[in-house]
Design a protein around this motif. Structure first.
Motif, mmCIF file in Angstrom:
data_model
loop_
_atom_site.group_PDB
_atom_site.id
_atom_site.type_symbol
_atom_site.label_atom_id
_atom_site.label_comp_id
_atom_site.label_asym_id
_atom_site.label_seq_id
_atom_site.Cartn_x
_atom_site.Cartn_y
_atom_site.Cartn_z
ATOM 1 N N VAL A 54 0.884 -1.168 0.000
ATOM 2 C CA VAL A 54 0.000 0.000 0.000
ATOM 3 C C VAL A 54 0.916 1.210 0.000
ATOM 4 O O VAL A 54 1.702 1.394 0.935
ATOM 5 C CB VAL A 54 -0.954 0.014 1.212
ATOM 6 N N SER A 61 -3.168 -7.254 4.405
ATOM 7 C CA SER A 61 -4.468 -6.802 3.905
ATOM 8 C C SER A 61 -5.644 -7.319 4.726
ATOM 9 O O SER A 61 -6.728 -6.745 4.647
ATOM 10 C CB SER A 61 -4.633 -7.152 2.425
ATOM 11 N N CYS A 69 -8.104 2.710 2.276
ATOM 12 C CA CYS A 69 -7.272 2.744 1.071
ATOM 13 C C CYS A 69 -7.752 3.734 0.027
ATOM 14 O O CYS A 69 -7.216 3.763 -1.088
ATOM 15 C CB CYS A 69 -7.172 1.343 0.472
ATOM 16 N N LYS A 72 -5.346 5.543 -2.453
ATOM 17 C CA LYS A 72 -4.009 4.959 -2.317
ATOM 18 C C LYS A 72 -3.680 4.048 -3.490
ATOM 19 O O LYS A 72 -4.530 3.695 -4.285
ATOM 20 C CB LYS A 72 -3.895 4.203 -0.999
ATOM 21 N N VAL A 74 -2.316 0.328 -4.437
ATOM 22 C CA VAL A 74 -2.177 -1.024 -3.907
ATOM 23 C C VAL A 74 -1.549 -1.901 -4.977
ATOM 24 O O VAL A 74 -2.008 -1.904 -6.126
ATOM 25 C CB VAL A 74 -3.549 -1.607 -3.473
#
Length: 161
Positions: A54, A61, A69, A72, A74
């Motif tokens: 991340v 996770s 998130c 963000k 990933v």
């Protein structure tokens, strides 16, 4: 319960999804985005099978709410290879027999990728320390450490070309 909307970048692609707001990042990746490379292990943050990056940092996770998130980036194991070409770490794992049953491999690969991004030539001790949160029941870790070391060598060789 109203579905939540999440906008994030997954493996370099901007993605939006609707999901139940109580879901973890692991559940959204596997169930809503069909990225099943990230493994569903202990759900307690103890095995490392669900490790993803991340914003470039390894995260378990199963312990991250998907809502955290928003916006963000990933990265999952599916994002390592480029088409049919394996990432140097994946190739090293295959060549050195570091993936036996393979269940722990995605989490270890992502943890190793983060390590090598910060430390391109880590010592064996640093490799051991970095993957200490990833459990493997098959290999005894020697092949894994060898493969991460070899993957680092391959990545450094590719970068210098």
């Amino acid at each position: 319960m109203r579905p939540a909307r999440l906008a994030l970048t997954v493996n370099g692609e901007k993605t939006e999804t609707l999901f139940a707001p109580y879901k973890t990042l692991l559940e959204v990746l596997r169930e809503d985005l069909a990225l099943t490379g990230t493994k569903h292990g202990c759900e307690l943050g103890e095995c490392g099978a669900c490790a993803v990056l991340v914003d470039g940092e390894p995260q378990l996770s199963c312990l991250v709410l998907a809502l955290e998130c928003e916006g963000k980036s990933v990265d999952t194991v599916e994002g390592l290879a480029r088409g049919a070409e394996l990432h140097q770490l994946q190739a090293a794992f295959a060549d050195l027999g570091a993936a036996q049953c393979g269940y722990c491999t995605p989490g270890i690969l992502m943890t190793a990728k983060a390590l090598l991004a910060h430390e391109p030539q880590p010592s064996r001790e640093r490799i051991r320390e970095a993957i200490s949160g990833n459990l493997c029941r098959c290999t005894g870790y020697q092949q894994i450490i060898d493969a991460i070391e070899e993957g680092a060598h391959r990545m450094n060789s590719a970068d210098s070309q």
